[in-house]
Structures are given as structure tokens and as C-alpha cells.
Design an enzyme around this catalytic site. Structure first.
Site: not given
Ligand SMILES: NC(=O)c1ccc[n+]([C@@H]2O[C@H](COP(=O)([O-])OP(=O)(O)OC[C@H]3O[C@@H](n4cnc5c(N)ncnc54)[C@H](OP(=O)(O)O)[C@@H]3O)[C@@H](O)[C@H]2O)c1
Length: 267
Positions: A90, A154
Site C-alpha cells: 500500500n 506518479y
Molecule cells: N489518498 C489518495 O487520494 C490516493 C489516491 C489514489 C491512490 N492512493 C494510493 O494509496 C496508497 C496510500 O496512500 P495514502 O493516501 O494513504 O497516503 P498517506 O496518507 O500519505 O500515507 C502514505 C503511507 O505510506 C508510507 N510510506 C510512504 N513512503 C514510504 C517509504 N518509502 N517507506 C515506508 N513507508 C512509506 C507512509 O509512511 P510514513 O508516514 O510513516 O512515512 C504512510 O504510512 C498510496 O500508494 C497512494 O499512491 C492514494
């Protein structure tokens, strides 16, 4: 959905969608390995998960973008539990850029996290998933197949992730391992605020703008994404593999990328 005999690893569990996935799977009885970089946030999620059914939760503070980080995650999980049933890739990061502003540092950061880290961790844990006839869920994005200006590396990284899903689903199917992708649309998490530095009111205004381009008229919340991740990870989805499933309120049908919305606000 019953995960009570399953060990599940969730990356990016310290915030947003990964946090919601870990908390939901804890409710369904999973034993969890949770991964993130922010130790304090990860600890709070792990404590909450332990409190649900008293199952063991392993916290791994590691950077998925590094080889050492991936090795640490795989080793710690197998040492603690001796097995893995579900790998949920994720964790991910975004970047606001386009080809006219492109810098290789941004490209490398995004690809090292969203593609290389997933490839590496999966490679290290596939032997365990073959033993358990387990499954993999990759969290991608509608950006993988929607064209928009402002999130070039991205979008490319998520397109690569989707094809990774298809290729390894084909390879691992004869071994009884399923591989699927959930593709969120605009989802309320910390993702956009990390990208933009928006304060709460700016973020709320951005979300309202985004909602106008979504057929259901609203953005998703992390729990809605988590439920679909759990559905495909569940043994009841036993015939589902190689699927790329949007959870986006119909955003992809409407054809307006959230990055377009972001780009408009950048001007
Ligand atoms: N939110 C949206 O609108 C959206 C839309 C489409 C897809 N997504 C996808 O959904 C997934 C989760 O995103 P989210 O929205 O939950 O984002 P988020 O709130 O920014 O959370 C991202 C998570 O990924 C972890 N992370 C990022 N880079 C990392 C690394 N190098 N090593 C270990 N952990 C890492 C962060 O850990 P730390 O905080 O501990 O650093 C955090 O737990 C992602 O793949 C994103 O591309 C999100």
C-alpha cells in the site's frame, strides 16, 4: 470475512489508507505486520490493532525505498511469524511535476518507493506466499490509466504497478497465489497535504473542488478503500486474480483527473 488464521503484512500502515486497512483486518482477526517510517504513528496504529482482538502486531519501522529497508521488513516478518498469507503493498508517494519541470531526483524518489520498493519486497516474500497459497494486493491509483497534467512520474509509477500486478498474477496463478490491484480515486488521507503543504481549510477546499469532478459527488474515505482491499485479500475472492479494481466514486468514468484539479490550483 475471517482472517483469524492469517498473517498479513501492510506497508504504509502508519497513515491514511494503510492505517484503515490494518485496523479493518485487525477487526477481522488478522495477525499483522505493519510497516511505516514514522515510528510514533506506527506505534499508535499497532496499539489500536492489538486492542481489537489481542492478536500479535509486529511494527517494522523501515524505508521501503531502500534495499536494506525491504530486507528488514521481510526478515522481521518471517522471523516473528514463520509464515505470510497476505502481502498488501500500500505505501506510496506522490509528486507534483510535469515534463517541463522534471527533475531526476523526483523521478527516482517516486519510482524507488512506488515501483522498486514494491518489486523488491514482493520478490523477497513470494516464496512465503507460495508456501501458504496466499495473495498480494497492490494499492495503485486511477492515475495509472487517467491522463492528467501535474503528476507525471506518479502516474507512470502506478501504470507500472498495474502491469506488475498483471504479469505476476499470470506467473503465480499456477502456484495458487492470487495478485490484485485496488485503484483508489481521490481519498481523504494525508497524501495531498504531504504533496502540497495545504492547511486544513485549503485541503477542504481542494477536496470540494475534487468532489465536483466525481460522479458520486464526493471523495472516498480510507475505510472505503480498506474494505475493497480486504474483500480481494479474503479467501472468498478465490477466483479473483490479475484484477485492477477502481474504488473511485466513478471518477475514471468522468475523465477529469484529480491532478488536473491540482494543476489548476497550481496556476
Ligand atoms: N489518498 C489518495 O487520494 C490516493 C489516491 C489514489 C491512490 N492512493 C494510493 O494509496 C496508497 C496510500 O496512500 P495514502 O493516501 O494513504 O497516503 P498517506 O496518507 O500519505 O500515507 C502514505 C503511507 O505510506 C508510507 N510510506 C510512504 N513512503 C514510504 C517509504 N518509502 N517507506 C515506508 N513507508 C512509506 C507512509 O509512511 P510514513 O508516514 O510513516 O512515512 C504512510 O504510512 C498510496 O500508494 C497512494 O499512491 C492514494
Amino acid at each position: 470475512m475471517d482472517f483469524s488464521d492469517q498473517v498479513v503484512l501492510v506497508t504504509g500502515a502508519s497513515a491514511g489508507i494503510g492505517k484503515a486497512i490494518a485496523e479493518l483486518l485487525a477487526e477481522h482477526g488478522a495477525t499483522l505486520a505493519v510497516v511505516g517510517r514514522n515510528a510514533e504513528n506506527l506505534r499508535m496504529v499497532a496499539e489500536k490493532c492489538r486492542g481489537v482482538k489481542g492478536k500479535d502486531v509486529l511494527e517494522v519501522v523501515a524505508d521501503l525505498a531502500t534495499d536494506d529497508g525491504c530486507e528488514q521488513i521481510a526478515k522481521a516478518t518471517v522471523q516473528r511469524f514463520g509464515r505470510l498469507d497476505v502481502l498488501i503493498n500500500n505505501a506510496g508517494m506522490g509528486a507534483r511535476t510535469c515534463i517541463q519541470r522534471a527533475e531526476m531526483k523526483t523521478f527516482d524518489e517516486v519510482f524507488n518507493t512506488n515501483v522498486r520498493g514494491v518489486y523488491n519486497l514482493t520478490r523477497l516474500l513470494v516464496p512465503e506466499l507460495i508456501k501458504t497459497k496466499g495473495n498480494i494486493v497492490n494499492v495503485s491509483s486511477v492515475s495509472a490509466y487517467m491522463t492528467s497534467v501535474g503528476s507525471l512520474p506518479y502516474s507512470m509509477s502506478k501504470a507500472a504497478l498495474d502491469h506488475f500486478t498483471r504479469c505476476i498474477a499470470l506467473e503465480l496463478a499456477p502456484l495458487g497465489v492470487r495478485v490484485n490491484t485496488i485503484s483508489p480515486g481521490v481519498t481523504r488521507t494525508t497524501f495531498v497535504q504531504r504533496l502540497t503543504g495545504y492547511d486544513t481549510s485549503q485541503y477542504e477546499s481542494w477536496l470540494s473542488d475534487a468532489a465536483r469532478g466525481i460522479p458520486l459527488g464526493r471523495v472516498c474515505d480510507a475505510a472505503e478503500i480498506a474494505r475493497m482491499v480486504a474483500c480481494v485479500a479474503w479467501s472468498g475472492a478465490s477466483a479473483v486474480t490479475g484484477a485492477i479494481l477502481p474504488v473511485d466514486g466513478g471518477l475514471a468514468l468522468a475523465g477529469v483527473g484529480h491532478s488536473d484539479i491540482m494543476t489548476r490550483q497550481m496556476k
